[in-house]
Motif scaffolding. Sequence first.
Motif, PDB file in Angstrom:
ATOM      1  N   TYR A  88       0.817  -1.217   0.000  1.00 36.25           N
ATOM      2  CA  TYR A  88       0.000   0.000   0.000  1.00 36.25           C
ATOM      3  C   TYR A  88       0.858   1.279   0.000  1.00 36.25           C
ATOM      4  CZ  TYR A  88      -3.725  -3.210   1.330  1.00 36.25           C
ATOM      5  OH  TYR A  88      -4.639  -4.247   1.358  1.00 36.25           O
ATOM      6  N   LEU A  89       2.170   1.105  -0.021  1.00 38.95           N
ATOM      7  CA  LEU A  89       3.055   2.261   0.109  1.00 38.95           C
ATOM      8  C   LEU A  89       3.946   2.393  -1.116  1.00 38.95           C
ATOM      9  CD1 LEU A  89       4.069   1.758   3.871  1.00 38.95           C
ATOM     10  CD2 LEU A  89       2.191   3.138   2.941  1.00 38.95           C
ATOM     11  N   GLU A  90       3.334   2.607  -2.257  1.00 37.94           N
ATOM     12  CA  GLU A  90       4.078   2.770  -3.503  1.00 37.94           C
ATOM     13  C   GLU A  90       4.622   4.196  -3.576  1.00 37.94           C
ATOM     14  OE1 GLU A  90       5.026   3.994  -7.377  1.00 37.94           O
ATOM     15  OE2 GLU A  90       3.076   4.586  -6.523  1.00 37.94           O
TER      16      GLU A  90
ATOM     17  N   ASN B 183      -5.595   8.791   1.637  1.00 32.15           N
ATOM     18  CA  ASN B 183      -5.447   9.308   0.283  1.00 32.15           C
ATOM     19  C   ASN B 183      -4.291   8.665  -0.482  1.00 32.15           C
ATOM     20  OD1 ASN B 183      -6.716  11.405  -1.464  1.00 32.15           O
ATOM     21  ND2 ASN B 183      -4.596  12.159  -1.586  1.00 32.15           N
ATOM     22  N   TYR B 184      -3.246   8.226   0.247  1.00 31.49           N
ATOM     23  CA  TYR B 184      -2.100   7.657  -0.478  1.00 31.49           C
ATOM     24  C   TYR B 184      -1.899   6.161  -0.252  1.00 31.49           C
ATOM     25  CZ  TYR B 184       0.880   7.750   3.791  1.00 31.49           C
ATOM     26  OH  TYR B 184       1.435   7.554   5.036  1.00 31.49           O
ATOM     27  N   ALA B 185      -2.411   5.613   0.849  1.00 32.47           N
ATOM     28  CA  ALA B 185      -2.162   4.206   1.166  1.00 32.47           C
ATOM     29  C   ALA B 185      -3.155   3.330   0.410  1.00 32.47           C
ATOM     30  CB  ALA B 185      -2.264   3.976   2.676  1.00 32.47           C
TER      31      ALA B 185
ATOM     32  N   GLY C 140      -5.455  -0.811  -6.402  1.00 31.25           N
ATOM     33  CA  GLY C 140      -5.951   0.515  -6.074  1.00 31.25           C
ATOM     34  C   GLY C 140      -6.841   0.521  -4.846  1.00 31.25           C
ATOM     35  N   ALA C 141      -7.038  -0.637  -4.238  1.00 29.73           N
ATOM     36  CA  ALA C 141      -7.888  -0.722  -3.043  1.00 29.73           C
ATOM     37  C   ALA C 141      -7.236   0.032  -1.892  1.00 29.73           C
ATOM     38  CB  ALA C 141      -8.103  -2.181  -2.665  1.00 29.73           C
ATOM     39  N   PRO C 142      -8.021   0.770  -1.124  1.00 31.00           N
ATOM     40  CA  PRO C 142      -7.441   1.485   0.018  1.00 31.00           C
ATOM     41  C   PRO C 142      -6.954   0.522   1.090  1.00 31.00           C
ATOM     42  CG  PRO C 142      -9.822   1.612   0.091  1.00 31.00           C
ATOM     43  CD  PRO C 142      -9.470   0.973  -1.223  1.00 31.00           C
ATOM     44  N   MET C 143      -5.969   0.957   1.841  1.00 34.24           N
ATOM     45  CA  MET C 143      -5.519   0.158   2.980  1.00 34.24           C
ATOM     46  C   MET C 143      -6.712  -0.037   3.914  1.00 34.24           C
ATOM     47  SD  MET C 143      -2.505   0.966   5.785  1.00 34.24           S
ATOM     48  CE  MET C 143      -1.158   1.008   4.620  1.00 34.24           C
ATOM     49  N   PRO C 144      -6.982  -1.257   4.326  1.00 32.87           N
ATOM     50  CA  PRO C 144      -8.141  -1.486   5.205  1.00 32.87           C
ATOM     51  C   PRO C 144      -8.074  -0.633   6.468  1.00 32.87           C
ATOM     52  CG  PRO C 144      -7.227  -3.563   4.414  1.00 32.87           C
ATOM     53  CD  PRO C 144      -6.265  -2.489   4.003  1.00 32.87           C
ATOM     54  N   GLN C 145      -9.221  -0.171   6.893  1.00 33.48           N
ATOM     55  CA  GLN C 145      -9.276   0.663   8.089  1.00 33.48           C
ATOM     56  C   GLN C 145      -8.633  -0.031   9.281  1.00 33.48           C
ATOM     57  OE1 GLN C 145     -10.428   3.905   8.279  1.00 33.48           O
ATOM     58  NE2 GLN C 145      -9.457   3.805  10.297  1.00 33.48           N
ATOM     59  N   GLU C 146      -8.815  -1.335   9.366  1.00 35.10           N
ATOM     60  CA  GLU C 146      -8.246  -2.097  10.465  1.00 35.10           C
ATOM     61  C   GLU C 146      -6.719  -1.975  10.468  1.00 35.10           C
ATOM     62  OE1 GLU C 146      -8.181  -6.716  12.148  1.00 35.10           O
ATOM     63  OE2 GLU C 146      -8.872  -6.268  10.106  1.00 35.10           O
ATOM     64  N   LEU C 147      -6.119  -2.027   9.280  1.00 36.18           N
ATOM     65  CA  LEU C 147      -4.661  -1.909   9.180  1.00 36.18           C
ATOM     66  C   LEU C 147      -4.228  -0.474   9.469  1.00 36.18           C
ATOM     67  CD1 LEU C 147      -2.127  -3.499   8.634  1.00 36.18           C
ATOM     68  CD2 LEU C 147      -2.444  -3.110   6.184  1.00 36.18           C
ATOM     69  N   LEU C 148      -5.028   0.501   8.995  1.00 37.58           N
ATOM     70  CA  LEU C 148      -4.739   1.903   9.310  1.00 37.58           C
ATOM     71  C   LEU C 148      -4.717   2.110  10.823  1.00 37.58           C
ATOM     72  CD1 LEU C 148      -7.051   3.836   6.798  1.00 37.58           C
ATOM     73  CD2 LEU C 148      -4.595   3.563   6.645  1.00 37.58           C
ATOM     74  N   ASP C 149      -5.701   1.545  11.496  1.00 36.03           N
ATOM     75  CA  ASP C 149      -5.777   1.693  12.947  1.00 36.03           C
ATOM     76  C   ASP C 149      -4.570   1.056  13.629  1.00 36.03           C
ATOM     77  OD1 ASP C 149      -8.195   2.956  12.600  1.00 36.03           O
ATOM     78  OD2 ASP C 149      -9.399   1.172  13.047  1.00 36.03           O
ATOM     79  N   LYS C 150      -4.110  -0.050  13.082  1.00 37.16           N
ATOM     80  CA  LYS C 150      -2.961  -0.733  13.669  1.00 37.16           C
ATOM     81  C   LYS C 150      -1.680   0.074  13.494  1.00 37.16           C
ATOM     82  CE  LYS C 150      -4.920  -5.344  13.049  1.00 37.16           C
ATOM     83  NZ  LYS C 150      -4.877  -6.581  12.241  1.00 37.16           N
TER      84      LYS C 150
END
Length: 730
Positions: free
Chosen positions: A390-392, A548-550, A556-566
């Motif tokens: 998710y970090l291109e 917006n970037y992850a 092109g799928a957004p980073m899951p909210q669960e992973l963002l929270d982690k």
Amino acid sequence: MTTRLALALAASLGLAMPAYSQAAAPASTEAAKASNPFFSESPLPLHYPQFDKIKDNDFAPAFDAGMAEQLKEIDAIADNAEAPTFDNTILAMEKSGQVLNRAQTVFFSLVGADTNPAREKLRSDYSGKFAAHSDAIALNGKLFARIDALYGKRDTLGLDAEGVRLIERYHTDFVRGGAKLSDADKAKLKAMNGELAALGTKFSQNVLGDVNASAIVIDNAKQLDGFTPEQIATAAAAAKTRKLDGKYVIALLNTTGQPPESELTDRATRQKLHEASIARGSHGGEFDNREIISKIMKLRADRAKLLGYPNHAAYVLEDETAKTPQAVNDMLGKLAPPAVANAKREAADLQKMIDKEGGGFQLAPWDWSFYAEKVRKEKFNFDEAQLKPYLELDSVQQNGVFYAANQLYGLTFKERKDLPVYEPSVRVFDVFDADGKQLAIFISDMYARESKRGGAWMNSYVSQSGLTGYLPVVANHLNIPKPPAGKPTLLTWDEVTTMFHEFGHALHGMFSNVEYPYFTGTSVPRDFVEYPSQVNEMWADWPSILKNYAKHHETGAPMPQELLDKVVAAAKFNQGFKTTEYLGAAMLDQRWHQISADQVPAAAGVMAFEAAAQKTDGTDYAPVPPRYRTPYFSHIMGGYSAGYYAYIWSEVLDANSVEWFEQHGGLKRENGDHFRKTLLSRGGSKDALQLFQDFAGHAPKIEPLLKKRGLVAEVADGTDPIPSPEASKK
């Protein structure tokens, strides 16, 4: 403003600068001048450098003629029969040496970003000459007499606050540069500075040489288990360039810890990599830096004594916001015990993981990052490998770094491909302000290569000034491994935060709105300059920016909210390690620079001195070596001598500022505009701590830093480590 540049260059080399006569510079023919891109302003937009026309053999003629020209200008100022005025003395110095300024700016930028044997030879040949040139200015008695006269009546000249401060800063620089010494002592100072310049250049060349020479060679792909196919292909390609077909090469970065240590499952390979890293500069051979270190430390101590200071740290810190070694010692000493205690608790968790897996060994430095990832995964149910897709790189930069600047400051960016670059992977962007007018040009140089020094940094090719009318051209440099052709560049979280950090420096340069070149952009105390860049890191995991970037580089799928929270929840994970490795280096820097010349060990005792210093400071915890060991500690052989503490000193201000943003609604234009107006645009035109207070509305407090680092419960004394602006003037 090249008098200031010469003095700043001296500081960047870790010296105070030495005697170059005008006669030493050969005359340049008009034809040669016409073909040399440094003898006139670049015709490109914002005076962007003409990289396509600059040849290595252009530098020496420009250096020689530029120094001769500036000395002629300086002599004219010093010998002026008219009484000294702000215009005929201070402003005249600010305008002097334009040819030298252009040539030095590009040269030293390229030596860091894309060096080669010709440039390294020039660097060696001219380090002493540049030092001598600076001393010829700083030790010019008649010139100083004019500055001194203006200094004595500075408040009666009808100048604004920035003009008065400019006189004060020139006076301080000249006094600290030896202007009040006797002629005999000036001669000693020149000799010291000349030797320091040569030694500093050789040290940095050895560091780069040893980084490349110490890359480890792997015979079997099985030893690279844990690497992605792309990483294995990169290692194979690196081996092929060294004519080691069929093998694999892992290149080193300049830090002690190496990123692959977190991924390689083969413990022997991790150990080989780590031991190659820590041996640099102290294992004998052509790149051994121990003798150079001993000579530099002794010369710095002798020079400090000549200038009236007990040691080099006292000399350096007097002109920083810290003011005294004791202030630095107090702060670092307060943080070290809880940091090491945290690290030991973290180590216990790692050892449990080792034992759980039946490892049968005690935690060693080369195990830390590998098992930290396992513990992170167990505690937070994610690891770095989950983040990287998710970090291109391009998305992080344009949809993250640039997007945050748009949301906070109204900036927009447009890539342009018509301007020349010094290396094909370098990208160039026009930067537009909220009103649509061009603000700057931004150069992005993200990839590692053998011709590039380690680390990450920002530099300015053109600096803003109302006096010159120039707008900024600034560059960011990282050392991200370049993937095989056609493969995406996927970043670690550390690389993401580093990109945001360096862009904070870029914003500091691009937002500069000062009259005099001396104060432009990042021309602030070293223990303040990291502060705005650290503040910019906060937007890396700000929810709306991260979303917006992850995004997955394939779907092109957004980073899951669960992973963002982690990601956010794990922010304080491993802080004991990170703080301890940093403090180990910062306190080592102070130990080296708070001793007298007779206490400096000979070459054979350099590593023993380091070990003893760590033991005394309580940072000698074997699983967590210092972020830099002395023989490859480039920061303290350059512009951060006695100043590596600046990162955590600045982080006090950063933590206060993050708290301010959060209390005022976070990512809002009005908050960005306030930060820009009160601080980012002011450069060095005002006392640094006063700028912070103008922004935050209060003096800095240490509590936000303790919370950020997870040390609140560990530190009973929460007194502020940074003096107030009033105290800093005393």
